[in-house]
Design a protein around this motif. Structure first.
Motif, PDB file in Angstrom:
ATOM      1  N   TYR A 196       0.836  -1.204   0.000  1.00  0.00           N
ATOM      2  CA  TYR A 196       0.000   0.000   0.000  1.00  0.00           C
ATOM      3  C   TYR A 196       0.868   1.251   0.000  1.00  0.00           C
ATOM      4  CZ  TYR A 196      -3.469   3.439   1.334  1.00  0.00           C
ATOM      5  OH  TYR A 196      -4.262   4.557   1.366  1.00  0.00           O
ATOM      6  N   ILE A 310       5.899   5.406  12.322  1.00  0.00           N
ATOM      7  CA  ILE A 310       5.374   6.122  11.162  1.00  0.00           C
ATOM      8  C   ILE A 310       6.234   7.368  10.875  1.00  0.00           C
ATOM      9  CG2 ILE A 310       3.405   7.526  10.376  1.00  0.00           C
ATOM     10  CD1 ILE A 310       1.610   5.397  11.747  1.00  0.00           C
TER      11      ILE A 310
ATOM     12  N   MET B   1       2.724   9.703  -1.179  1.00  0.00           N
ATOM     13  CA  MET B   1       3.350   8.867  -0.171  1.00  0.00           C
ATOM     14  C   MET B   1       2.887   9.268   1.231  1.00  0.00           C
ATOM     15  SD  MET B   1       7.359   8.083   0.328  1.00  0.00           S
ATOM     16  CE  MET B   1       7.637   7.816  -1.410  1.00  0.00           C
ATOM     17  N   ASN B   2       2.724  10.549   1.422  1.00  0.00           N
ATOM     18  CA  ASN B   2       2.264  11.019   2.726  1.00  0.00           C
ATOM     19  C   ASN B   2       0.816  10.651   2.986  1.00  0.00           C
ATOM     20  OD1 ASN B   2       4.338  12.042   4.144  1.00  0.00           O
ATOM     21  ND2 ASN B   2       4.297  14.036   3.130  1.00  0.00           N
ATOM     22  N   ARG B   3       0.024  10.577   1.891  1.00  0.00           N
ATOM     23  CA  ARG B   3      -1.379  10.221   2.045  1.00  0.00           C
ATOM     24  C   ARG B   3      -1.479   8.776   2.579  1.00  0.00           C
ATOM     25  NH1 ARG B   3      -5.849   8.173  -0.590  1.00  0.00           N
ATOM     26  NH2 ARG B   3      -4.504   7.140  -2.085  1.00  0.00           N
ATOM     27  N   GLN B   4      -0.682   7.889   1.956  1.00  0.00           N
ATOM     28  CA  GLN B   4      -0.719   6.488   2.367  1.00  0.00           C
ATOM     29  C   GLN B   4      -0.328   6.327   3.837  1.00  0.00           C
ATOM     30  OE1 GLN B   4       0.393   7.174  -0.760  1.00  0.00           O
ATOM     31  NE2 GLN B   4       0.143   5.380  -2.109  1.00  0.00           N
ATOM     32  N   ILE B   5       0.748   7.020   4.199  1.00  0.00           N
ATOM     33  CA  ILE B   5       1.230   6.831   5.570  1.00  0.00           C
ATOM     34  C   ILE B   5       0.233   7.407   6.564  1.00  0.00           C
ATOM     35  CG2 ILE B   5       2.642   8.915   5.898  1.00  0.00           C
ATOM     36  CD1 ILE B   5       4.456   5.938   6.634  1.00  0.00           C
ATOM     37  N   ILE B   7      -3.001   7.372   6.137  1.00  0.00           N
ATOM     38  CA  ILE B   7      -4.082   6.387   6.254  1.00  0.00           C
ATOM     39  C   ILE B   7      -3.658   5.210   7.127  1.00  0.00           C
ATOM     40  CG2 ILE B   7      -5.359   4.632   4.910  1.00  0.00           C
ATOM     41  CD1 ILE B   7      -5.689   6.880   2.783  1.00  0.00           C
ATOM     42  N   ILE B   8      -2.410   4.759   6.944  1.00  0.00           N
ATOM     43  CA  ILE B   8      -1.898   3.687   7.815  1.00  0.00           C
ATOM     44  C   ILE B   8      -1.943   4.142   9.274  1.00  0.00           C
ATOM     45  CG2 ILE B   8       0.203   2.422   8.472  1.00  0.00           C
ATOM     46  CD1 ILE B   8      -1.034   1.269   5.972  1.00  0.00           C
ATOM     47  N   GLY B   9      -1.553   5.382   9.503  1.00  0.00           N
ATOM     48  CA  GLY B   9      -1.593   5.939  10.853  1.00  0.00           C
ATOM     49  C   GLY B   9      -2.998   5.960  11.417  1.00  0.00           C
TER      50      GLY B   9
END
Lengths: 384, 486
Positions: A196, A310, B1-5, B7-9
């Motif tokens: 992802y 993160i 890339m920041n959007r994905q991270i 969302i993971i957060g």
């Protein structure tokens, strides 16, 4: 790049956008992990003393074993935190093949060691290792490495499928055969996170997850052992002395802890009432002895760990570092939630240890190695 | 890339949030429920730390007691010195399977919690001394219980002996039985193995045949048919010419006599010979519902108030009583009529006690550890089944049965015995159940006894209540005469 101290290079000593100093991520990660490993050692001593004395005649047996694990883990952590993580790319594929070999060996009767209804272990003289623990780290590294070589983007379905998905599927198949559903789910979760983060489409991943869930559902329905676990998760009180026993006794331990707990060392449930009190169910004993305050602190520590992970990913200087940090964080966070979820009755029991806290040498050494890699990425990190 | 991270957060945040809420729920909101849950070993441990009070027989023999163990966790072990003899009365006290019978009904007394604490118990609790439970004293006579068990021998069946004037249960035996000690141990695996073996036993040793199982009462029910007739204008002189069979209206299924004999005459002759056609015909002469009313007056249709579990006996239903064929069958204790041995003992006891059925009493009193009586249960009236003069007539009829009828095997030299035999058909191809109900002495009753032997015991289809069950009842009455001296 090499430095003789644990501290990050002086160049990173600049304020970053979130208000945390860059070097703080490194230090906070080191401090959080040390605190949790230390707490784990204390709780293992407390939770395992009864079982250890009953089985081996010494209350300190599990504690001593874990201490050895922690020492080995510390070597791995310190070593890897100074090691340039980019050089791990060369190790990624060999590590993956080693894992596969280990997983196959664990399944072969006579070589693999069975216990608790599952053949998960390999013995080398006095040392017993669990290859499925290695699988998590190996797959994260190999996925990140392969994707990076493809140019770091897997928006296309073909790019996505070859070769990360088959590699993961192969490893997972071997782990399911043990059976070790918990570790399989965590591995899949970590690889999916890597994919992802590498830009895989949600619908592609969604399709993969659906496929995987279907396979898992099939497994639960066809295998008596998994089905029994799932049934007792849904109805623990239907058979409080057998299937539901661990869930119920774990919850009783948590419930009797209340706000402040019964006091360190004072657990009643560890007196052979909660099975696996020092491994998978150590969180229940933390809840009983240290109360809600203790469990919330542990939960908060894992939350903070994920936050730091993160951050490390975001500040990673390259794509490989970004993907590896994200994958490791997902692994440890997911494993913590799955373990805590099982103890509190929120999720079915899958037999995974609480990272950094539960008894288990392989798990501890590899978790600490992963933290070492995170620290190495943090040390090389650019400013946010 | 920041959007994905991000969302993971976010996913991580949600997961930890859910874990946070659930943790608060389990540890605080649900804590009370968990603390009081029976699966909570601490509740069990607390109970096993109490010196649970003993259960005694009426003559002060120990039926159940708790002994100190050397272990710290389960401090007291429950044992049953009498083995299987009292199993269906005392019940069991199992770590795995809980409690049953008196162990269950009197649990709070036995643990010392019932009826308020004595000063001693309160101070024990406050000062952390060993908590001592109370003693439960039953009405069962140990010697009589053993005599009854011995008389029943290896037959499958039950014996119930009552004191007609007080309602005291003097003996209650169900066979086959089991040893409650085997499932009351501290090793869950051993208990489970014993339990499973008992559950799998085709003889159903854990079933209390005396109070929890009904059987067609057969000819013993003729006593109730007679009682109904006597109260509805059909006296002992009611006579029918002797016949071999009786065909009620609206049916082609005749009622026949045992062994196809020919019988009839008046009520005395009919009961003495246990004449089926007589009582079948008599019942069809009764007003609608009269038979059911009399059965209800004797306690059919409700579970007798007892300190252990029991079941109601079955009345002829209203629908049955609309059809002459079913009335005729009900009158001889067949078709839908079914009774527990306890119920039939209560019928005998009621007739013996001038028509008044006393409440069956299984527990006489409860004593605190110092021996003071803290609860006692005086005898009480349960039902007035029939007026005294009807009871007297029934007694005379039943004396005839033992003197010169089907129940001669129950005779005791020098004592007038009243009784009634029963040989009840059940499933086709199976030997009949053999019954005997009785009381003695008939002129001043001391004991009422009901005996049931399932499927004719080892006499098979030749069994009759008179040959098989009457001698068992006789032995119990003889034993009581010696034990209690009347």
């Amino acid at each position: 790049m090499s430095s003789d101290t644990l501290a990050p290079p002086a160049t990173a000593e600049h304020p970053v956008s979130t208000g945390l100093r860059h070097g703080d991520t490194f230090r906070l990660m080191a401090a959080t992990s040390s605190a949790m490993i230390g707490m784990g050692l204390v709780m293992i001593l407390s939770a395992s003393s009864v079982e250890a004395f009953k089985t081996y005649g010494s209350s300190f047996l599990f504690f001593r074993k874990q201490l050895v694990g922690a020492a080995m883990g510390l070597v791995a952590l310190l070593g890897l935190s100074r090691f340039d993580y980019r050089r791990l790319r060369k190790l990624a594929r060999p590590l993956f093949w080693l894992t596969l070999a280990g997983l196959v060996a664990a399944l072969i009767p006579g070589i693999g060691v069975a216990g608790g209804g599952s053949s998960r272990w390999l013995t080398f003289g006095p040392v017993t290792v669990q290859p499925s623990e290695l699988a998590k780290l190996a797959l994260i590294l190999v996925s990140a490495h392969v994707i990076e070589r493809k140019g770091g983007f897997v928006g296309d379905i073909r790019e996505l499928c070859i070769p990360v998905i088959p590699m993961t599927a192969l490893a997972c198949l071997l782990m399911v055969a043990q059976p070790d559903l918990g570790t399989t789910i965590i591995t899949v979760g970590a690889v999916l996170t890597v994919l992802y983060l590498a830009g895989a489409r949600m619908r592609h991943l969604g399709a993969l997850v659906s496929l995987g869930s279907l396979a898992a559902a099939g497994l639960i329905l066809t295998q008596g052992y998994q089905r029994a676990r799932f049934t007792s998760y849904l109805h623990p009180w239907a058979d409080p002395l057998k299937g539901g026993y661990q869930i119920i006794q774990g919850q009783i331990a948590l419930g009797s802890g209340g706000w402040f707990g019964v006091g360190l060392g004072a657990s009643r449930q560890k007196w052979s009432y909660v099975p696996n009190a020092h491994t998978d169910f150590i969180f229940a004993i933390i809840g009983e002895e240290l109360g809600l305050i203790g469990t919330l602190l542990v939960l908060a520590a894992f939350g903070f760990f994920c936050y730091l992970g993160i951050r490390i990913a975001r500040e990673a200087p390259d794509r490989f570092g970004f993907l590896v940090a994200g994958g490791i964080t997902a692994w440890i966070g997911l494993q913590a939630v799955i373990n805590i979820g099982a103890v509190t009755g929120m999720l079915p029991i899958t037999g995974v240890p609480l990272p950094m806290v539960s008894f288990g040498g392989t798990s501890l050494v590899l978790t600490m190695a992963a933290i070492g890699i995170l620290l190495s990425i943090a040390r090389n990190g650019r400013r946010g | 890339m920041n959007r994905q991270i991000r969302i993971i957060g976010l996913i991580a945040l949600v997961m930890f949030g859910v874990a946070f809420v659930n943790l608060n729920w389990v540890q605080l909101v649900n804590a009370q429920h968990l603390a009081n849950n029976p699966a909570n070993v601490r509740v069990i441990l607390k109970e096993y730390a109490i010196a649970r009070g003993p259960i005694l027989s009426g003559d002060e023999k120990t039926v159940a007691l708790s002994v100190k163990t050397p272990t710290e966790t389960l401090k007291y072990l429950r044992t049953y010195p009498e083995g299987p003899t009292f199993a269906h009365v005392s019940g069991y006290y199992s770590y795995v399977y809980g409690r049953a019978q008196l162990e269950a009904t009197y649990n709070s007394w036995l643990t010392g919690q019932g009826g308020g604490l004595t000063m001693q118990q309160l101070s024990d609790q406050l000062l952390g001394g060993t908590q001592q439970g109370n003693t439960v004293v039953t009405t069962i006579n140990d010697q009589l219980q053993k005599a009854a068990a011995q008389a029943l021998g290896t037959h499958k069946g039950a014996v119930v002996a009552l004191d007609p004037t007080t309602g005291d249960v003097l003996a209650m035996v169900s066979s086959p039985s089991y040893d409650p000690t085997t499932i009351s141990g501290h090793d869950p695996n051993a208990d489970a193995a014993a339990w499973k073996a008992l559950q799998a036993d085709p003889g159903k040793p854990m079933l209390n045949r005396a109070a929890s199982q009904t059987y067609p009462p057969g000819s013993t029910f003729k006593v109730i048919t007679a009682a109904a007739a006597l109260q509805n204008g059909l006296g002992v002189n009611t006579s029918y010419p002797p016949t071999g069979q009786f065909l009620p209206a609206q049916t082609n299924m005749p009622i026949k006599n045992f062994g196809n004999e020919v019988c009839g005459g008046d009520m005395t002759q009919a009961l003495t010979q246990s004449c089926n056609v007589y009582f079948a015909r008599l019942a069809t002469q009764l007003p609608p519902g009269a038979l059911a009313k009399t059965a209800r007056d004797f306690g059919f249709g409700e579970a007798p108030p007892l300190d252990i579990s029991d079941v109601p006996s079955r009345l002829p239903t209203d629908a049955d009583l609309k059809s002459p064929a079913f009335v005729a069958q009900s009158a001889i204790g067949q078709y839908n009529v079914a009774a527990t041995p306890l119920q039939m003992a209560l019928v005998a006891a009621g007739i013996a006690n001038q028509g008044k059925i006393m409440t069956p009493r299984l527990v006489k009193e409860v004593r605190d550890p110092q021996g003071n009586v803290i609860k006692s249960k005086p005898p009480s009236l349960w039902k007035t089944a029939v007026p005294p003069e009807v009871a007297a007539t029934l007694t005379t009829l039943m004396e005839g049965v033992v003197d010169s009828g089907t129940g001669t095997a129950a005779q005791i030299p020098g004592v007038k015995v009243a009784g009634k035999t029963g040989t009840a058909q059940n499933a086709t191809g199976q030997a009949p159940h053999a019954w005997f109900i009785s009381f003695a002495p008939a002129d001043a009753p001391k004991i009422a006894v009901a005996v049931l032997v399932e499927n004719g015991g080892n006499l098979g289809s030749e069994a009759t209540g008179g040959r098989l069950s009457a001698p068992i009842a006789q032995q119990v009455m003889v034993a009581d005469r010696q034990v209690r001296g009347w």
